[in-house]
Enzyme design. Structure first.
Site, PDB file in Angstrom:
ATOM      1  N   ASP A  99       0.230  -1.389   0.168  1.00  0.00           N
ATOM      2  CA  ASP A  99      -0.650   0.073  -0.131  1.00  0.00           C
ATOM      3  C   ASP A  99       0.931   1.274  -0.043  1.00  0.00           C
ATOM      4  O   ASP A  99       2.157   0.860  -0.184  1.00  0.00           O
ATOM      5  CB  ASP A  99      -1.154   0.410   0.974  1.00  0.00           C
ATOM      6  CG  ASP A  99      -1.602   1.562   1.731  1.00  0.00           C
ATOM      7  OD1 ASP A  99      -2.146   1.603   0.450  1.00  0.00           O
ATOM      8  OD2 ASP A  99      -1.574   1.783   2.912  1.00  0.00           O
ATOM      9  N   ASP A 157      -0.355   5.030   0.829  1.00  0.00           N
ATOM     10  CA  ASP A 157      -0.707   6.290   1.712  1.00  0.00           C
ATOM     11  C   ASP A 157      -0.633   5.567   2.903  1.00  0.00           C
ATOM     12  O   ASP A 157      -1.212   4.531   3.805  1.00  0.00           O
ATOM     13  CB  ASP A 157      -1.492   7.034   1.906  1.00  0.00           C
ATOM     14  CG  ASP A 157      -1.895   7.921   0.390  1.00  0.00           C
ATOM     15  OD1 ASP A 157      -1.159   8.569   0.658  1.00  0.00           O
ATOM     16  OD2 ASP A 157      -2.524   6.916  -0.725  1.00  0.00           O
ATOM     17  N   ASP A 217      -1.422  -0.990   5.459  1.00  0.00           N
ATOM     18  CA  ASP A 217      -1.249  -0.275   7.563  1.00  0.00           C
ATOM     19  C   ASP A 217      -2.929   0.150   7.828  1.00  0.00           C
ATOM     20  O   ASP A 217      -3.297   0.799   9.151  1.00  0.00           O
ATOM     21  CB  ASP A 217      -1.062   1.587   6.396  1.00  0.00           C
ATOM     22  CG  ASP A 217      -1.792   2.462   6.323  1.00  0.00           C
ATOM     23  OD1 ASP A 217      -2.320   3.248   6.768  1.00  0.00           O
ATOM     24  OD2 ASP A 217      -2.450   2.110   5.286  1.00  0.00           O
TER      25      ASP A 217
END
Length: 233
Positions: free
Chosen positions: A12, A14, A173
């Site tokens: 991922d 961001d 995240d």
């Protein structure tokens, strides 16, 4: 988790490799001001991150004192995206990311990006930070007709890499990333300092995690224990 070298590592963006919330916050507020509204707090905008730009802007518009019609909503989103395409100055890598990427590449691991961020700002940020060459492919939130947590974007990365899901690791995240990995049948590593909405323990309980890590040196050490090192012939 049992994997063999070379194990593709898919990231991922961001909240995982980069902290982009300051640029997102600044661009949201510039767009709001252009429409005659006051700005939102950093914490509020940060809480909207994770499901892609349309969802982010839908949440932003939901805070406004008066409703916008469909045309105004589309205009607001387009103006935000136009401004955000080159919004890179406040975005930075998390600690030890660059060294981790270099280490993984040096050890033969194909690296890729699977993000809900649109492709153009994704490419702009990767270029600005000097890490574009690490990743192929890069799948963004507008690459397909669906976004994470639908597993289709992650499966598209796996297909491009000709990789068995059981021999890949997805690093993210958030709950969105964990759900995506679970749906695609890919092992998941959770970075503990991103934009998740619930605790690491809750995410692990709901979706399963091969690793929860605080620093990218922990990620590379974990992968090194699962795959043999690449040695010169």
């Amino acid at each position: 988790m049992t994997i063999s070298a070379p194990c593709p590592i898919i990231f991922d963006l961001d909240g995982t490799l980069i902290d982009s919330a300051p640029d997102i916050h600044a661009t949201v507020n510039r767009t709001l001001q252009a429409y005659g509204y006051g700005g939102l707090s950093f914490a509020q905008v940060r809480s909207f991150i994770g499901h892609g730009a349309p969802h982010l802007i839908e949440r932003v518009i939901g805070t406004l004192p008066n409703a916008l019609d469909a045309d105004m909503k589309a205009s607001f989103l387009n103006d935000f995206l136009r401004a955000y395409d080159q919004a890179v100055d406040l975005t930075h890598l998390y600690p030890n990311v660059r060294g981790a990427l270099q280490h993984l590449m040096d050890n033969g691991h194909p690296l890729a990006i699977c993000t809900n961020k649109p492709v153009q700002p994704t490419q702009s940020i990767l270029a600005h930070l000097g890490i574009s060459d690490f990743f192929k492919p890069v799948i963004g939130g507008d690459s397909l007709t669906t976004k994470k947590p639908d597993p289709a974007p992650l499966r598209a990365v796996l297909a491009t890499l000709s990789c068995d899901p059981a021999n890949a690791l997805y690093v993210g995240d958030s709950e969105v990333d964990a759900q995506t990995a679970q749906a695609a049948g890919v092992s998941f590593a959770l970075y503990a300092h991103g934009y998740r909405k619930s605790s690491c323990a809750e995410i692990a309980s709901r979706f399963g995690c091969a690793l929860i890590f605080d620093d990218f040196t922990e990620l590379t050490a974990f992968i090194d224990t699962k795959t043999p090192p690449i040695t010169a012939p």
